[in-house]
Design an enzyme around this catalytic site. Sequence first.
Site, PDB file in Angstrom:
ATOM      1  N   PHE A  91      -1.962  15.900   4.480  1.00 55.51           N
ATOM      2  CA  PHE A  91      -2.237  15.348   3.153  1.00 55.51           C
ATOM      3  C   PHE A  91      -0.965  15.390   2.321  1.00 55.51           C
ATOM      4  CE2 PHE A  91      -3.725  15.022  -1.188  1.00 55.51           C
ATOM      5  CZ  PHE A  91      -4.599  13.951  -1.067  1.00 55.51           C
TER       6      PHE A  91
ATOM      7  N   ASP B 197      -4.659   5.163   6.083  1.00 52.20           N
ATOM      8  CA  ASP B 197      -5.212   6.368   6.702  1.00 52.20           C
ATOM      9  C   ASP B 197      -6.308   5.922   7.688  1.00 52.20           C
ATOM     10  OD1 ASP B 197      -5.886   9.066   7.078  1.00 52.20           O
ATOM     11  OD2 ASP B 197      -7.053   9.203   5.254  1.00 52.20           O
TER      12      ASP B 197
ATOM     13  N   ARG C 289       1.691  12.196  -8.957  1.00 49.01           N
ATOM     14  CA  ARG C 289       2.177  10.826  -8.712  1.00 49.01           C
ATOM     15  C   ARG C 289       3.642  10.672  -9.093  1.00 49.01           C
ATOM     16  NH1 ARG C 289      -2.226   7.564  -7.557  1.00 49.01           N
ATOM     17  NH2 ARG C 289      -4.117   7.902  -8.745  1.00 49.01           N
TER      18      ARG C 289
ATOM     19  N   GLU D 203       0.841  -1.208   0.000  1.00 54.01           N
ATOM     20  CA  GLU D 203       0.000   0.000   0.000  1.00 54.01           C
ATOM     21  C   GLU D 203       0.869   1.249   0.000  1.00 54.01           C
ATOM     22  OE1 GLU D 203      -2.803   1.315  -0.259  1.00 54.01           O
ATOM     23  OE2 GLU D 203      -4.437   0.198   0.679  1.00 54.01           O
ATOM     24  N   ASP D 204       0.317   2.342  -0.508  1.00 51.77           N
ATOM     25  CA  ASP D 204       1.011   3.631  -0.403  1.00 51.77           C
ATOM     26  C   ASP D 204       0.864   4.208   0.998  1.00 51.77           C
ATOM     27  OD1 ASP D 204      -1.717   4.093  -0.695  1.00 51.77           O
ATOM     28  OD2 ASP D 204      -1.522   5.641  -2.216  1.00 51.77           O
TER      29      ASP D 204
END
Length: 172
Positions: A148, A99, A161, A95-96
């Site tokens: 964020f 959250d 990205r 996963e990036d």
Amino acid sequence: MSQVEVFIDAERIAARVAELGAQIRADYGDKTILCVGVLKGSILFMSDLIRAIPGDVRCGFLGVSSYEGTESTGIVRITHDLRQPIEDCHVLVVEDIVDTGLTLEFLLQTLSVRKPASIKVASLLDKSARRKVDVPVDYVGFPIEDRFVVGYGLDLDEQYRNLPYVGLFKGA
Ligand code: 5GP
């Protein structure tokens, strides 16, 4: 690009990914690892991480969508499923960022019914303060505060990205 400030630079990312790769191989011994990248945010982390794990590593990709702009919609859906069965495989979900944990919870439920031999999670970033559900994250690149971030695979409405670093989005 001035709306983005470097938060974790490319050198720190590379050093941490190398550590994670070595740790993952040490933990799995000589087992074959099926890395399942979660599209699209994990693409850069996935491509660097698989090169940092020595030995037999296979790849698959799952696409999920849960975010619009900077806010989670809370509804997770599969936009692209794995092309291979995972039964009896040692699956490492890549996963990036974790959250709220809702995406990962959905993914782990979806994958575990396919009877993998084991399932673990590697996430580049972990925003644990925002967690709504308790999900296991076995390998964390960097724990971060509630900010964020974009870059190194992470987007804002498909932009950023391609940044080689993780950046803080400062707003328009
Ligand atoms: P969760 O379901 O854990 O709330 O969200 C997971 C997904 O939300 C991540 O895979 C990522 O796509 C997106 N996400 C969460 N936080 C951020 C962030 O700070 N920046 C970006 N670009 N995406 C995020």
